[in-house]
Design a protein around this motif. Structure first.
Motif, mmCIF file in Angstrom:
data_model
loop_
_atom_site.group_PDB
_atom_site.id
_atom_site.type_symbol
_atom_site.label_atom_id
_atom_site.label_comp_id
_atom_site.label_asym_id
_atom_site.label_seq_id
_atom_site.Cartn_x
_atom_site.Cartn_y
_atom_site.Cartn_z
ATOM 1 N N VAL A 332 0.883 -1.236 -0.063
ATOM 2 C CA VAL A 332 0.027 -0.023 -0.121
ATOM 3 C C VAL A 332 0.967 1.284 -0.004
ATOM 4 O O VAL A 332 1.852 1.189 0.696
ATOM 5 C CB VAL A 332 -1.069 -0.084 1.260
ATOM 6 C CG1 VAL A 332 -1.770 1.207 1.338
ATOM 7 C CG2 VAL A 332 -1.777 -1.271 1.221
ATOM 8 N N LYS A 333 0.480 2.012 -0.945
ATOM 9 C CA LYS A 333 1.473 3.429 -1.006
ATOM 10 C C LYS A 333 0.870 4.651 -0.331
ATOM 11 O O LYS A 333 1.671 5.526 0.027
ATOM 12 C CB LYS A 333 1.679 3.629 -2.526
ATOM 13 C CG LYS A 333 2.191 2.825 -3.290
ATOM 14 C CD LYS A 333 3.866 2.775 -2.940
ATOM 15 C CE LYS A 333 4.716 1.678 -3.856
ATOM 16 N NZ LYS A 333 6.220 1.970 -3.552
ATOM 17 N N VAL A 334 -0.304 4.694 0.209
ATOM 18 C CA VAL A 334 -0.948 5.729 0.849
ATOM 19 C C VAL A 334 -0.967 5.168 2.263
ATOM 20 O O VAL A 334 -1.759 4.265 2.682
ATOM 21 C CB VAL A 334 -2.220 6.260 0.172
ATOM 22 C CG1 VAL A 334 -2.919 7.612 1.083
ATOM 23 C CG2 VAL A 334 -2.161 6.750 -1.031
ATOM 24 N N LYS A 335 -0.346 5.799 3.155
ATOM 25 C CA LYS A 335 -0.223 5.409 4.446
ATOM 26 C C LYS A 335 -1.602 5.994 5.563
ATOM 27 O O LYS A 335 -1.487 6.983 5.952
ATOM 28 C CB LYS A 335 0.918 6.293 5.424
ATOM 29 C CG LYS A 335 1.245 5.289 6.635
ATOM 30 C CD LYS A 335 2.768 5.750 7.066
ATOM 31 C CE LYS A 335 3.179 4.902 8.185
ATOM 32 N NZ LYS A 335 4.429 5.419 8.836
ATOM 33 N N GLU A 336 -2.784 5.084 5.535
ATOM 34 C CA GLU A 336 -4.034 5.337 6.087
ATOM 35 C C GLU A 336 -4.585 4.108 6.538
ATOM 36 O O GLU A 336 -4.676 3.202 5.621
ATOM 37 C CB GLU A 336 -4.614 6.270 5.185
ATOM 38 C CG GLU A 336 -5.092 5.600 4.020
ATOM 39 C CD GLU A 336 -6.202 6.757 3.071
ATOM 40 O OE1 GLU A 336 -6.579 7.694 3.583
ATOM 41 O OE2 GLU A 336 -6.141 6.498 1.905
ATOM 42 N N VAL A 337 -5.742 4.263 7.262
ATOM 43 C CA VAL A 337 -6.315 3.168 7.505
ATOM 44 C C VAL A 337 -7.511 2.961 6.697
ATOM 45 O O VAL A 337 -8.276 4.160 6.664
ATOM 46 C CB VAL A 337 -6.722 3.152 8.989
ATOM 47 C CG1 VAL A 337 -7.550 1.789 9.326
ATOM 48 C CG2 VAL A 337 -5.603 2.925 9.972
ATOM 49 N N ILE A 338 -7.673 2.060 5.967
ATOM 50 C CA ILE A 338 -9.125 1.850 5.020
ATOM 51 C C ILE A 338 -9.727 0.722 5.339
ATOM 52 O O ILE A 338 -11.044 0.544 4.708
ATOM 53 C CB ILE A 338 -8.660 2.072 3.770
ATOM 54 C CG1 ILE A 338 -7.620 0.910 3.065
ATOM 55 C CG2 ILE A 338 -7.769 3.293 3.239
ATOM 56 C CD1 ILE A 338 -7.216 0.695 1.863
ATOM 57 N N GLU A 339 -9.309 -0.408 6.039
ATOM 58 C CA GLU A 339 -10.111 -1.424 6.352
ATOM 59 C C GLU A 339 -9.762 -2.223 7.702
ATOM 60 O O GLU A 339 -8.845 -1.622 8.376
ATOM 61 C CB GLU A 339 -9.770 -2.385 5.086
ATOM 62 C CG GLU A 339 -8.257 -2.716 4.845
ATOM 63 C CD GLU A 339 -8.101 -3.491 3.770
ATOM 64 O OE1 GLU A 339 -8.917 -4.232 3.126
ATOM 65 O OE2 GLU A 339 -6.799 -3.725 3.302
ATOM 66 N N ASP A 340 -10.372 -3.204 7.847
ATOM 67 C CA ASP A 340 -10.264 -3.999 8.949
ATOM 68 C C ASP A 340 -10.696 -3.373 10.271
ATOM 69 O O ASP A 340 -10.322 -4.149 11.575
ATOM 70 C CB ASP A 340 -8.861 -4.828 9.279
ATOM 71 C CG ASP A 340 -8.284 -5.317 8.056
ATOM 72 O OD1 ASP A 340 -9.222 -6.368 7.739
ATOM 73 O OD2 ASP A 340 -7.370 -5.632 7.490
ATOM 74 N N LYS A 341 -11.044 -2.192 10.407
ATOM 75 C CA LYS A 341 -11.635 -1.489 11.668
ATOM 76 C C LYS A 341 -12.707 -0.670 11.414
ATOM 77 O O LYS A 341 -12.788 0.007 10.014
ATOM 78 C CB LYS A 341 -10.611 -0.906 12.492
ATOM 79 C CG LYS A 341 -9.738 0.465 11.539
ATOM 80 C CD LYS A 341 -8.750 0.862 12.558
ATOM 81 C CE LYS A 341 -9.415 1.602 13.928
ATOM 82 N NZ LYS A 341 -8.404 2.358 14.616
ATOM 83 N N SER A 369 -2.549 12.586 0.843
ATOM 84 C CA SER A 369 -2.385 12.481 -0.464
ATOM 85 C C SER A 369 -0.995 12.069 -0.941
ATOM 86 O O SER A 369 -0.751 11.814 -2.070
ATOM 87 C CB SER A 369 -2.737 13.919 -1.571
ATOM 88 O OG SER A 369 -1.842 14.785 -0.892
ATOM 89 N N THR A 370 0.009 11.958 0.151
ATOM 90 C CA THR A 370 1.269 11.716 -0.232
ATOM 91 C C THR A 370 1.563 10.155 -0.245
ATOM 92 O O THR A 370 0.746 9.422 0.364
ATOM 93 C CB THR A 370 2.272 12.250 0.863
ATOM 94 O OG1 THR A 370 1.842 11.811 2.064
ATOM 95 C CG2 THR A 370 2.382 13.736 0.718
ATOM 96 N N THR A 371 2.709 9.637 -0.828
ATOM 97 C CA THR A 371 2.871 8.386 -0.992
ATOM 98 C C THR A 371 4.266 8.113 -0.305
ATOM 99 O O THR A 371 5.046 8.810 -0.281
ATOM 100 C CB THR A 371 2.939 7.756 -2.330
ATOM 101 O OG1 THR A 371 3.808 8.496 -3.128
ATOM 102 C CG2 THR A 371 1.379 7.968 -2.943
ATOM 103 N N PHE A 372 4.250 6.789 -0.026
ATOM 104 C CA PHE A 372 5.661 6.313 0.611
ATOM 105 C C PHE A 372 5.972 5.056 0.127
ATOM 106 O O PHE A 372 5.313 4.340 -0.363
ATOM 107 C CB PHE A 372 5.500 6.484 2.195
ATOM 108 C CG PHE A 372 4.829 5.303 2.734
ATOM 109 C CD1 PHE A 372 5.488 4.368 3.597
ATOM 110 C CD2 PHE A 372 3.500 5.079 2.736
ATOM 111 C CE1 PHE A 372 4.693 3.137 4.063
ATOM 112 C CE2 PHE A 372 2.679 4.146 3.063
ATOM 113 C CZ PHE A 372 3.278 2.992 3.852
ATOM 114 N N ASN A 373 7.340 4.689 0.316
ATOM 115 C CA ASN A 373 7.966 3.468 -0.293
ATOM 116 C C ASN A 373 7.854 2.285 0.972
ATOM 117 O O ASN A 373 8.468 2.160 1.723
ATOM 118 C CB ASN A 373 9.411 3.456 -0.582
ATOM 119 C CG ASN A 373 9.567 4.313 -1.994
ATOM 120 O OD1 ASN A 373 8.735 4.342 -2.599
ATOM 121 N ND2 ASN A 373 10.557 5.300 -1.628
#
Length: 422
Positions: A332-341, A369-373
């Motif tokens: 996943v490239k966008v560091k956010e919670v989107i599932e499982d909770k 909107s930033t992405t990370f490796n």
């Protein structure tokens, strides 16, 4: 109704099918970005992607994804294409949201794929005038549906009116025999009732091409649905005369954990909403980027002309195990919670917009909107045990159902994965 059973019926509800291939694809990544959306058209929302592991933010149209991808979540190793759809969320009575899990389709075993979808490539059938098809080319992309739609504004006499629909499963029954998308069995809007066995998305992509453009700015104008209100036995319009394989997808949403009406909204409205803030279902859409290796799709369309769609009967392609499918993933490239909770709101700038007018993009969006490796996932992917048969394990084989031991190395079904409490 799953197609293999449909085609086994003595009397078909569609014209004679010339042939098709049918295969499962596990989830590659669930992510809040969409390379095919032009900025200003729609807020970035969560998608689920399957296929080859070259899926990224750039999606360079000059890249040969069939050659550069090192694995695929699809049953056929040669298919490094990418297929993606908006994610469905459950809206709890207390106002929070949680992503709805996905589960394996009927007759996709042996083994249980991790979420994802079932992909079909149909060949044209009589009385279609032109039975010859042209395969997709490198750089070809297309989109079906409109994420901003919030009402039934499509002419019911056209194929587009049946291109993105839903099937409401009750118990283990797959529903009546018939081509998916046909009312009243399937609906253009999300079902407004409890579907005890889950909800299935039915998505038909356009099968007629203008023969020139591979990916226009809107990702849609180069393709069209056939003339009339069906997908089989119909002809392409003069504006788009080149016949492509008919690409069809099924996504099974495991809504069973949310069958208790006590956790539904107090007003009794159906509780499911797409990640772009669509509670109607009219905004259902899907994207496709061609990525088959070399001429493998064309070979399959030429050779695999049977009417059962079983993967092991398509000698032109290489079958991999479900474990191999499930273990092909990207980070996943966008560091956010989107599932499982449960979440307080839908990820991104996507408030609920009920329509009937088209949805609009909220102003002043401050969503991440930033992405990370990120490192590649190393944990085992989650799977859901569906209520139906994915392969035949009994002493008397069911027609057109793959045997559970037909591919060495398959894993037994895993436990059902249920969401956490709100």
């Amino acid at each position: 109704m799953y197609w293999t059973s449909l085609l086994a019926a003595v009397t078909l509800a569609i014209p004679s099918v010339h042939g098709f291939i049918r295969f499962g694809c596990s989830n590659l990544v669930t992510e809040r970005f969409d390379p095919l959306v032009t900025p200003g058209q729609v807020s970035p929302h969560v998608h689920q992607v399957v296929g080859g592991n070259r899926f990224d933010l750039a999606m360079d149209p000059n890249e040969d994804f069939g050659a550069t991808a090192t694995c695929t979540t699809c049953r056929f190793k040669e298919d490094k294409s990418n297929y993606w759809t908006a994610v469905l969320y459950f809206r709890h009575r207390n106002g929070s949201y949680i992503r709805v899990p996905q589960m394996a389709n009927h007759n996709t075993g042996p083994g249980l794929q991790s979420g994802g979808m079932t992909v079909y490539y149909f060949q044209p059938s009589p009385p279609t005038k032109d039975l010859n098809i042209t395969s997709f080319a490198k750089g070809f992309r297309m989109l079906v549906g409109n994420p901003m739609r919030r009402s039934n504004d499509i002419d019911p006499s056209t194929a587009a009116a049946q291109a993105t629909t839903f099937r409401c499963f009750q118990g283990t029954s797959p529903g009546a025999i018939g081509a998916p998308g046909t009312p009243p069995e399937d609906t253009f809007s999300l079902p407004n009732k409890i579907c005890t066995g889950g909800i299935r998305s039915n998505i038909y992509f356009p099968q007629c091409w203008n023969g020139k453009d591979l990916d226009p700015a809107d990702h849609q104008s180069h393709v069209a649905h056939p003339v009339g209100n069906g997908f089989f036995g119909t002809d392409c319009p003069a504006s788009h005369p080149v016949r492509l394989p008919l690409l069809f997808m099924e996504i099974n949403w495991d809504t069973r954990p949310f069958n208790d009406p006590k956790i539904w909204p107090k007003d009794g409205s159906q509780p499911f909403v797409f990640s772009m803030g669509d509670p109607t279902g009219y905004g259902q859409h899907a994207d496709y980027v061609f990525g088959w290796e070399g001429d493998s799709l064309k070979r399959a369309m030429d050779v695999c002309t049977g009417a059962d769609g079983l993967v092991t009967k398509c000698s032109a392609l290489t079958v991999q195990t479900t474990e191999e499918m499930n273990n092909c993933r990207v980070p996943v490239k966008v560091k956010e919670v989107i599932e499982d909770k449960y979440l307080k709101q839908l990820p991104g700038c996507n408030p609920i917009q009920r329509g009937p007018g088209y949805a609009t993009i909220p102003k002043g969006c401050n969503a991440l909107s930033t992405t990370f490796n990120a490192p590649s996932p190393t944990y085992a992917p989650a799977v859901v045990t569906p209520p139906w048969t994915v392969c035949n394990a009994g002493p008397t084989p069911e027609p057109l159902t793959p045997a559970c031991d037909s591919i060495p190395g398959e894993k037994p079904p895993a436990p059902v994965v249920t969401p956490p409490p709100a």
